[in-house]
Design a protein around this motif. Structure first.
Motif: not given
Ligand SMILES: CC(C)(COP(=O)(O)OP(=O)(O)OC[C@H]1O[C@@H](n2cnc3c(N)ncnc32)[C@H](O)[C@@H]1O)[C@@H](O)C(=O)NCCC(=O)NCCS
Ligand SMILES: Nc1ncnc2c1ncn2[C@@H]1O[C@H](COP(=O)(O)OP(=O)(O)OP(=O)(O)O)[C@@H](O)[C@H]1O
Length: 197
Positions: A88-97
């Motif tokens: 889930p933390l990786v998914a947040t990072d990806r959305s931000r990018f």
């Protein structure tokens, strides 16, 4: 609106090398493994929750990969728990990018793209592929994993054939020149499609 291209492939198949070739063609890159490195580093968002679940995994204020590998080899089932914290933390990072990137093509290097359903939010998917013998040779040559650790990771991943069958493009990473030519061809096709749209 940017074109989101997911790039996947099994361990050692050439994802990082191939993604770099997309950068050379002017694409912007996001790398799931690099995001995990950021999350595990001192001050990273995974340190606290990982420390709560696996206190011995925290060394010097960061998540230690060596300690994690030790924990996983004692009990392979913990990888599930690690994934439930990290993904889930990786998914947040990806959305931000994705929200902030401005290049015409965004390449998302995601080892577990299909396994995590990430392919659903991509405009197209490219799979990098080499023979199973070459894959093992490359990973063993790197010297960061035992053969047992390699087999364990590979067993968790979707088989290469299935990944390739589900992808829009396959890039064969037998030589660097061949891979680069295929990357250029994929970029050409995507840009031609964007111009037509
Ligand atoms: C198992 C760990 C400690 C191994 O660390 P190490 O530095 O030796 O290897 P690295 O992270 O570079 O991974 C090498 C390759 O293994 C594969 N891999 C990593 N984690 C997983 C996983 N959970 N399932 C399947 N394959 C995986 C990927 O192809 C990756 O490119 C580390 O990968 C980890 O913490 N994994 C859990 C987080 C995760 O799921 N990451 C995958 C990308 S989101
Ligand atoms: N097209 C290619 N031709 C020859 N060698 C290659 C090619 N692509 C990658 N390699 C070699 O294969 C090895 C693995 O490549 P790379 O690190 O890009 O794989 P990866 O899929 O990102 O690996 P991992 O899943 O473990 O993170 C490296 O030694 C790299 O030099």
């Amino acid at each position: 609106m940017s074109f989101a291209l997911g790039l996947t492939g099994s361990i050692g198949m050439g994802k990082s090398t191939t993604t770099q070739m997309f950068a050379d063609e002017g694409c912007a890159l996001w790398d799931a493994d690099a995001a995990v490195h950021r999350l595990y580093s001192e001050g990273g968002a995974a340190v606290k929750p990982m420390g709560a679940a696996f206190p011995s995994a925290i060394v010097g204020g960061a998540v230690s990969r060596d300690a994690l590998k030790q924990i996983i080899s004692n009990d392979p089932a913990v990888l599930r728990t690690i994934e439930s914290i990290v993904h889930p933390l990786v998914a947040t990072d990806r959305s931000r990018f994705r929200e902030n990137a401005t290049a015409d093509i965004l390449v998302f290097d995601i080892p577990l793209l299909f396994e995590t359903g990430g392919d659903m939010v991509m405009d197209a998917v490219v799979c990098v592929s080499a023979s199973a013998e070459e894959q093992k040779r490359r990973v063993m040559e790197r010297g960061t994993m035992s053969e047992a650790q390699f087999d364990q990771i590979r067993a968790k991943q979707m088989p290469n054939d299935e990944k390739c069958a589900r992808s829009d493009f396959v890039i064969v990473t037998d030589t660097l020149d061949h891979a680069r030519a295929q990357v250029q061809d994929v970029v050409r096709q995507i840009r031609a499609g964007m111009a037509d749209a």
